[in-house]
Scaffold this motif. Structure first.
Motif, PDB file in Angstrom:
ATOM      1  N   TYR A 134     -26.591  42.505   1.530  1.00 27.24           N
ATOM      2  CA  TYR A 134     -25.994  42.909   2.366  1.00 27.24           C
ATOM      3  C   TYR A 134     -27.517  42.840   3.516  1.00 27.24           C
ATOM      4  O   TYR A 134     -27.488  42.624   4.257  1.00 27.24           O
ATOM      5  N   TYR A 135     -28.674  43.534   2.302  1.00 27.13           N
ATOM      6  CA  TYR A 135     -29.479  43.445   3.390  1.00 27.13           C
ATOM      7  C   TYR A 135     -30.738  42.616   2.903  1.00 27.13           C
ATOM      8  O   TYR A 135     -30.939  42.180   3.903  1.00 27.13           O
ATOM      9  N   GLU A 136     -30.620  41.574   2.067  1.00 28.47           N
ATOM     10  CA  GLU A 136     -31.007  40.019   1.844  1.00 28.47           C
ATOM     11  C   GLU A 136     -30.410  39.458   2.850  1.00 28.47           C
ATOM     12  O   GLU A 136     -31.206  38.540   3.499  1.00 28.47           O
ATOM     13  N   THR A 137     -28.669  39.384   3.014  1.00 25.96           N
ATOM     14  CA  THR A 137     -28.438  38.570   4.185  1.00 25.96           C
ATOM     15  C   THR A 137     -29.164  38.875   5.259  1.00 25.96           C
ATOM     16  O   THR A 137     -28.991  37.532   5.679  1.00 25.96           O
ATOM     17  N   ILE A 138     -28.912  40.041   5.638  1.00 34.53           N
ATOM     18  CA  ILE A 138     -29.412  39.721   6.879  1.00 34.53           C
ATOM     19  C   ILE A 138     -31.115  39.162   7.306  1.00 34.53           C
ATOM     20  O   ILE A 138     -30.721  38.731   8.295  1.00 34.53           O
ATOM     21  N   LEU A 139     -31.841  39.616   6.312  1.00 38.73           N
ATOM     22  CA  LEU A 139     -33.217  39.000   6.531  1.00 38.73           C
ATOM     23  C   LEU A 139     -33.362  38.210   6.289  1.00 38.73           C
ATOM     24  O   LEU A 139     -33.029  37.008   7.082  1.00 38.73           O
ATOM     25  N   SER A 140     -32.454  37.414   4.908  1.00 39.34           N
ATOM     26  CA  SER A 140     -33.168  35.384   4.687  1.00 39.34           C
ATOM     27  C   SER A 140     -32.133  34.806   5.848  1.00 39.34           C
ATOM     28  O   SER A 140     -32.244  33.867   6.252  1.00 39.34           O
ATOM     29  N   LYS A 141     -30.622  34.725   6.293  1.00 40.44           N
ATOM     30  CA  LYS A 141     -29.912  35.013   6.886  1.00 40.44           C
ATOM     31  C   LYS A 141     -29.682  34.377   8.436  1.00 40.44           C
ATOM     32  O   LYS A 141     -29.163  33.994   9.253  1.00 40.44           O
ATOM     33  N   PHE A 142     -30.266  36.206   8.994  1.00 45.01           N
ATOM     34  CA  PHE A 142     -30.650  36.233  10.224  1.00 45.01           C
ATOM     35  C   PHE A 142     -31.882  36.560  11.084  1.00 45.01           C
ATOM     36  O   PHE A 142     -32.451  35.725  12.060  1.00 45.01           O
ATOM     37  N   ILE A 143     -32.428  37.692  10.703  1.00 49.42           N
ATOM     38  CA  ILE A 143     -34.262  38.116  10.723  1.00 49.42           C
ATOM     39  C   ILE A 143     -35.373  36.921  10.826  1.00 49.42           C
ATOM     40  O   ILE A 143     -35.708  36.461  11.684  1.00 49.42           O
ATOM     41  N   VAL A 144     -35.256  36.412   9.715  1.00 47.52           N
ATOM     42  CA  VAL A 144     -35.975  35.820   9.620  1.00 47.52           C
ATOM     43  C   VAL A 144     -36.026  34.142   9.838  1.00 47.52           C
ATOM     44  O   VAL A 144     -37.223  33.596  10.967  1.00 47.52           O
ATOM     45  N   ARG A 149     -30.473  51.051   8.391  1.00 45.69           N
ATOM     46  CA  ARG A 149     -29.743  51.405   9.923  1.00 45.69           C
ATOM     47  C   ARG A 149     -30.563  51.506  11.670  1.00 45.69           C
ATOM     48  O   ARG A 149     -30.335  50.479  11.319  1.00 45.69           O
ATOM     49  N   SER A 150     -31.418  52.189  11.242  1.00 49.06           N
ATOM     50  CA  SER A 150     -32.376  52.203  12.558  1.00 49.06           C
ATOM     51  C   SER A 150     -32.881  50.673  12.885  1.00 49.06           C
ATOM     52  O   SER A 150     -32.871  50.843  13.751  1.00 49.06           O
ATOM     53  N   LEU A 151     -33.893  50.147  11.859  1.00 46.15           N
ATOM     54  CA  LEU A 151     -33.735  49.006  11.666  1.00 46.15           C
ATOM     55  C   LEU A 151     -33.330  47.972  11.892  1.00 46.15           C
ATOM     56  O   LEU A 151     -33.362  47.111  13.139  1.00 46.15           O
ATOM     57  N   ILE A 152     -32.274  47.569  11.692  1.00 45.97           N
ATOM     58  CA  ILE A 152     -31.112  46.881  11.740  1.00 45.97           C
ATOM     59  C   ILE A 152     -31.007  47.084  13.574  1.00 45.97           C
ATOM     60  O   ILE A 152     -30.689  46.176  14.029  1.00 45.97           O
ATOM     61  N   SER A 153     -30.419  48.423  14.324  1.00 44.05           N
ATOM     62  CA  SER A 153     -29.856  48.898  15.338  1.00 44.05           C
ATOM     63  C   SER A 153     -30.785  47.917  15.981  1.00 44.05           C
ATOM     64  O   SER A 153     -31.185  47.658  17.344  1.00 44.05           O
ATOM     65  N   GLY A 154     -32.597  48.919  16.027  1.00 43.84           N
ATOM     66  CA  GLY A 154     -33.424  48.420  16.700  1.00 43.84           C
ATOM     67  C   GLY A 154     -33.839  46.459  16.807  1.00 43.84           C
ATOM     68  O   GLY A 154     -33.846  46.103  17.624  1.00 43.84           O
ATOM     69  N   HIS A 155     -33.303  46.177  16.068  1.00 45.11           N
ATOM     70  CA  HIS A 155     -33.277  44.499  15.730  1.00 45.11           C
ATOM     71  C   HIS A 155     -32.286  43.482  16.854  1.00 45.11           C
ATOM     72  O   HIS A 155     -32.686  43.237  16.937  1.00 45.11           O
ATOM     73  N   VAL A 156     -31.178  44.653  16.654  1.00 42.15           N
ATOM     74  CA  VAL A 156     -30.184  44.245  17.444  1.00 42.15           C
ATOM     75  C   VAL A 156     -30.470  44.555  19.242  1.00 42.15           C
ATOM     76  O   VAL A 156     -30.409  43.326  19.996  1.00 42.15           O
ATOM     77  N   GLN A 157     -31.380  45.379  19.651  1.00 41.45           N
ATOM     78  CA  GLN A 157     -32.204  45.728  20.424  1.00 41.45           C
ATOM     79  C   GLN A 157     -33.392  45.113  21.363  1.00 41.45           C
ATOM     80  O   GLN A 157     -32.626  44.708  22.579  1.00 41.45           O
ATOM     81  N   LEU A 158     -33.929  44.939  20.072  1.00 33.14           N
ATOM     82  CA  LEU A 158     -35.080  43.675  20.801  1.00 33.14           C
ATOM     83  C   LEU A 158     -33.750  42.037  20.516  1.00 33.14           C
ATOM     84  O   LEU A 158     -34.690  41.773  21.407  1.00 33.14           O
ATOM     85  N   VAL A 159     -33.005  41.314  20.043  1.00 36.03           N
ATOM     86  CA  VAL A 159     -32.431  40.380  20.378  1.00 36.03           C
ATOM     87  C   VAL A 159     -31.479  40.265  21.725  1.00 36.03           C
ATOM     88  O   VAL A 159     -31.336  39.337  22.537  1.00 36.03           O
ATOM     89  N   GLU A 160     -31.100  41.567  21.910  1.00 33.33           N
ATOM     90  CA  GLU A 160     -30.810  41.864  23.196  1.00 33.33           C
ATOM     91  C   GLU A 160     -31.808  41.510  24.678  1.00 33.33           C
ATOM     92  O   GLU A 160     -31.015  41.096  25.577  1.00 33.33           O
ATOM     93  N   SER A 161     -32.638  42.482  24.070  1.00 35.15           N
ATOM     94  CA  SER A 161     -33.415  42.603  25.617  1.00 35.15           C
ATOM     95  C   SER A 161     -34.195  40.863  25.629  1.00 35.15           C
ATOM     96  O   SER A 161     -34.752  40.120  26.596  1.00 35.15           O
ATOM     97  N   LEU A 162     -34.865  40.317  24.498  1.00 33.42           N
ATOM     98  CA  LEU A 162     -35.144  38.698  24.296  1.00 33.42           C
ATOM     99  C   LEU A 162     -33.709  37.655  24.872  1.00 33.42           C
ATOM    100  O   LEU A 162     -34.534  37.100  25.624  1.00 33.42           O
TER     101      LEU A 162
END
Length: 168
Positions: free
Chosen positions: A63-73, A151-164
């Motif tokens: 799950y974490y690898e998918t989030i990192l490689s398919k979404f964040i990067v 979980r906190s980093l995922i939530s933070g990332h979602v917030q950063l994407v929303e603000s962007l």
């Protein structure tokens, strides 16, 4: 094993061991006898916990690898390619990758100690068994904190994407 089964299994192991050991940490002869009497039940439950934890680790790792490689990067790469500011997202990506690595390392340490615990003879050395159980529980708590950080980093990332998204 379902989540309820795992929770029951963990609760049983903890209840049996904690009931037998005083808050000071030294065990009495009576408590030692109780651990010896329930040794097989404790070990069976620990084996179930070990098996289920391995499954959970594989699931969370994927799950974490998918989030990192398919979404964040990919998002960060596209932002850089389009000359858009993404300093917060890049920082979050780096933290996410670091915590993901910590989670994997901490799980390996936990599994090693759990394997040693399962292999111990609680009938012969109940005090040593309890000490090892305490160490394993502490290792497991470290993993819980890693998951909370993820979980906190995922939530933070979602917030950063929303603000962007609002800036674009």
């Amino acid at each position: 094993m379902k989540k309820k089964g795992l929770a029951f299994c963990c609760a049983t192991v903890l209840m049996l061991c904690q009931c037998f050991v005083s808050s000071v940490g030294a065990i009495t002869d009576e408590q030692s006898a109780a651990i010896k009497d329930h040794c097989e039940t404790i070990r069976e439950n620990l084996k179930r916990v070990q098996k289920e934890d391995s499954r959970v680790r594989v699931y969370l790792g994927g799950y974490y690898e998918t989030i990192l490689s398919k979404f964040i990067v990919p998002l960060n790469v596209r932002l850089v390619e389009n000359n858009l500011s993404s300093a917060g997202l890049v920082e979050n990506q780096n933290k996410f990758a670091a915590v993901k690595a910590d989670f994997a390392d901490d799980f390996v340490k936990y599994q090693r100690e759990l394997e040693e615990l399962v292999g111990m003879d609680c009938k012969e050395k109940p005090a040593d068994f309890y000490d090892k159980l305490t160490a394993v529980r502490q290792r497991r708590q470290v993993m819980v904190k890693d998951v909370q950080r993820m979980r906190s980093l995922i939530s933070g990332h979602v917030q950063l994407v929303e603000s962007l998204k609002g800036e674009l």
